[in-house]
Design a protein around this motif. Structure first.
Motif, mmCIF file in Angstrom:
data_model
loop_
_atom_site.group_PDB
_atom_site.id
_atom_site.type_symbol
_atom_site.label_atom_id
_atom_site.label_comp_id
_atom_site.label_asym_id
_atom_site.label_seq_id
_atom_site.Cartn_x
_atom_site.Cartn_y
_atom_site.Cartn_z
ATOM 1 N N GLU A 28 0.832 -1.197 0.000
ATOM 2 C CA GLU A 28 0.000 0.000 0.000
ATOM 3 C C GLU A 28 0.870 1.251 0.000
ATOM 4 N N SER A 29 0.254 2.381 -0.254
ATOM 5 C CA SER A 29 0.987 3.649 -0.298
ATOM 6 C C SER A 29 1.225 4.179 1.111
ATOM 7 N N ALA A 30 2.421 4.702 1.345
ATOM 8 C CA ALA A 30 2.744 5.301 2.637
ATOM 9 C C ALA A 30 2.283 6.758 2.715
ATOM 10 N N ASP A 31 1.862 7.316 1.583
ATOM 11 C CA ASP A 31 1.371 8.701 1.534
ATOM 12 C C ASP A 31 2.364 9.678 2.159
ATOM 13 N N TYR A 32 3.578 9.668 1.640
ATOM 14 C CA TYR A 32 4.613 10.547 2.174
ATOM 15 C C TYR A 32 4.283 12.014 1.916
ATOM 16 N N GLU A 33 4.691 12.851 2.844
ATOM 17 C CA GLU A 33 4.443 14.280 2.729
ATOM 18 C C GLU A 33 5.522 14.954 1.875
ATOM 19 N N SER A 51 13.722 15.335 9.957
ATOM 20 C CA SER A 51 13.103 15.018 8.671
ATOM 21 C C SER A 51 13.067 13.509 8.509
ATOM 22 N N GLU A 52 11.873 12.976 8.331
ATOM 23 C CA GLU A 52 11.718 11.528 8.225
ATOM 24 C C GLU A 52 11.982 11.041 6.808
ATOM 25 N N PHE A 53 12.156 9.734 6.689
ATOM 26 C CA PHE A 53 12.342 9.099 5.389
ATOM 27 C C PHE A 53 11.114 9.315 4.504
ATOM 28 N N GLY A 54 11.357 9.503 3.214
ATOM 29 C CA GLY A 54 10.283 9.440 2.229
ATOM 30 C C GLY A 54 9.635 10.753 1.842
ATOM 31 N N LYS A 55 9.942 11.842 2.527
ATOM 32 C CA LYS A 55 9.315 13.113 2.163
ATOM 33 C C LYS A 55 9.779 13.552 0.772
ATOM 34 N N LEU A 106 10.592 20.394 -7.523
ATOM 35 C CA LEU A 106 10.608 19.029 -6.990
ATOM 36 C C LEU A 106 11.781 18.272 -7.594
ATOM 37 N N LYS A 107 12.733 17.860 -6.759
ATOM 38 C CA LYS A 107 13.953 17.245 -7.252
ATOM 39 C C LYS A 107 14.118 15.784 -6.838
ATOM 40 N N SER A 108 13.604 15.425 -5.671
ATOM 41 C CA SER A 108 13.888 14.087 -5.172
ATOM 42 C C SER A 108 12.989 13.766 -3.993
ATOM 43 N N TYR A 109 13.214 12.611 -3.402
ATOM 44 C CA TYR A 109 12.579 12.284 -2.134
ATOM 45 C C TYR A 109 13.682 12.059 -1.114
ATOM 46 N N HIS A 110 13.332 12.150 0.152
ATOM 47 C CA HIS A 110 14.326 11.997 1.210
ATOM 48 C C HIS A 110 14.610 10.516 1.425
ATOM 49 N N GLY A 111 15.841 10.103 1.116
ATOM 50 C CA GLY A 111 16.192 8.684 1.155
ATOM 51 C C GLY A 111 16.733 8.206 2.482
ATOM 52 N N GLY A 112 16.577 9.017 3.537
ATOM 53 C CA GLY A 112 17.061 8.605 4.853
ATOM 54 C C GLY A 112 16.303 9.322 5.945
ATOM 55 N N THR A 113 16.868 9.317 7.152
ATOM 56 C CA THR A 113 16.293 10.019 8.292
ATOM 57 C C THR A 113 17.306 11.036 8.793
ATOM 58 N N ASP A 114 16.869 12.284 8.988
ATOM 59 C CA ASP A 114 17.755 13.338 9.465
ATOM 60 C C ASP A 114 17.632 13.496 10.976
ATOM 61 N N PHE A 115 18.791 13.564 11.646
ATOM 62 C CA PHE A 115 18.849 13.819 13.084
ATOM 63 C C PHE A 115 19.440 15.203 13.326
ATOM 64 N N ARG A 116 18.867 15.935 14.263
ATOM 65 C CA ARG A 116 19.439 17.229 14.638
ATOM 66 C C ARG A 116 20.814 16.995 15.255
ATOM 67 N N ALA A 117 21.818 17.755 14.792
ATOM 68 C CA ALA A 117 23.174 17.587 15.305
ATOM 69 C C ALA A 117 23.984 18.842 15.049
ATOM 70 N N ASN A 118 24.455 19.463 16.096
ATOM 71 C CA ASN A 118 25.339 20.609 15.937
ATOM 72 C C ASN A 118 26.648 20.148 15.307
ATOM 73 N N HIS A 137 23.411 18.694 10.424
ATOM 74 C CA HIS A 137 22.590 17.554 10.843
ATOM 75 C C HIS A 137 23.258 16.269 10.369
ATOM 76 N N LEU A 138 22.713 15.144 10.771
ATOM 77 C CA LEU A 138 23.148 13.843 10.256
ATOM 78 C C LEU A 138 22.044 13.249 9.396
ATOM 79 N N HIS A 139 22.396 12.858 8.195
ATOM 80 C CA HIS A 139 21.508 12.062 7.346
ATOM 81 C C HIS A 139 21.930 10.610 7.515
ATOM 82 N N PHE A 140 21.021 9.800 8.040
ATOM 83 C CA PHE A 140 21.284 8.372 8.268
ATOM 84 C C PHE A 140 20.436 7.558 7.303
ATOM 85 N N GLY A 141 21.076 6.679 6.532
ATOM 86 C CA GLY A 141 20.355 5.883 5.555
ATOM 87 C C GLY A 141 20.711 4.415 5.620
ATOM 88 N N ILE A 142 19.826 3.602 5.086
ATOM 89 C CA ILE A 142 20.054 2.158 4.955
ATOM 90 C C ILE A 142 19.754 1.749 3.523
#
Length: 288
Positions: free
Chosen positions: A103-108, A163-167, A175-187, A258-263
């Motif tokens: 099913e669709s995740a309906d990403y924002e 920023s969550e995965f898939g946005k 519109l250029k892409s979708y977010h392929g990972g999860t972003d964590f706040r990090a100084n 920030h950190l972009h963490f992907g799998i």
């Protein structure tokens, strides 16, 4: 986010195969897990899914179990998917089929403003970005037969997710892409740790992802750490879960530190947090 449970339809009897399907939530951008119990006179070979073959591996922590990970493409539309399982029973090659629904995740969508040079590329930058993409994909498409995993996955830092995965990402109004990972706040300068044991296969500065580290965990599983200000590991080095691999930063195409963490699973970008939860809860349960 909308989910739907697996439903199974067996094309032929599967009584000879003891199969468990983990996680009832299957949407685009997520990972499905099939587990097989060791059976007398049966040798598991591979799974065919969306015209692509996936090897069935032995569970790295349990010799009595086998598994296969099926990454669902972000671009997958709602549909019924066929999975064909190939195995050898009493020296005879056999196959069984099952179906489940995606099913669709309906990403924002999210709108970002970045330096125009990171959106509209010069020929030189475009050439560099294309070369780096091809280099990375060649790594992701390589499946190491050995698994380096000996315990559960962890996240690379304890911080707020920004920023969550898939946005779907709209850069400077386009519109250029979708977010392929999860972003964590990090100084800038925050220590980042490896999510599990593995081998560093990429450690360099790249056009889009800036300071980048990619770790091969074996069996086609890779973790990615982007936009780093400092790298403390080198390509070819082995790392342990929890080991510091470098410091967070704001390098590459970013709006701030920030950190972009992907799998990556079998070269496919998947939701990293769903992957970690899925693997820990099922494949690696009870192994801290």
């Amino acid at each position: 986010m909308r989910f739907v449970s697996f439903f199974l339809f067996f094309a032929t009897a599967l009584f000879a195969l003891n199969i468990e399907i983990a996680d009832s939530n299957v949407t685009n951008g997520r990972t499905a897990l099939l587990e097989f119990k060791k059976e007398k006179n049966i040798e598991y070979r591979s799974v065919l899914f969306d015209d692509k073959s996936y090897k069935i591996f032995k569970n790295p922590l349990d010799d009595e179990r086998f598994y296969v990970l099926l990454p669902i493409s972000y671009y997958e539309k709602p549909s019924d998917k066929k999975v064909e399982i190939f195995y050898v029973e009493d020296d005879k090659e056999r196959s069984k089929s099952l179906f489940f629904r995606v099913e669709s995740a309906d990403y924002e969508k999210e709108t970002l403003s970045v330096d125009s040079s990171k959106v509209t590329l010069s020929k030189e930058d475009q050439k560099r970005a294309s070369k780096e993409y091809a280099e990375a994909m060649a790594l992701y498409k390589t499946t190491t037969k050995q698994s380096y995993i000996s315990s559960e996955f962890i996240v690379p830092m304890d911080s707020k997710i920004t920023s969550e995965f898939g946005k779907a990402r709209v850069y400077n109004g386009s519109l250029k892409s979708y977010h392929g990972g999860t972003d964590f706040r990090a100084n800038d300068g925050t220590p980042l740790i490896a999510c599990n044991n593995g081998k560093v296969v990429l450690a360099k500065d790249r056009f889009y992802s800036g300071g980048s580290v990619v770790i091969d965990h074996g069996h086609g599983i890779y973790s990615c750490y982007f936009h780093m200000s400092k790298l403390d590991v080198k390509e070819g080095s082995m790392v342990k879960k929890g080991e510091t691999i470098g410091l967070s930063g704001s390098t590459g195409r970013v709006t701030g530190p920030h950190l972009h963490f992907g799998i990556r699973v079998a070269a496919q970008q998947v939701d990293p947090l769903q992957f970690v939860e899925l693997i820990n809860k099922n494949l690696l349960k009870g192994t801290k």
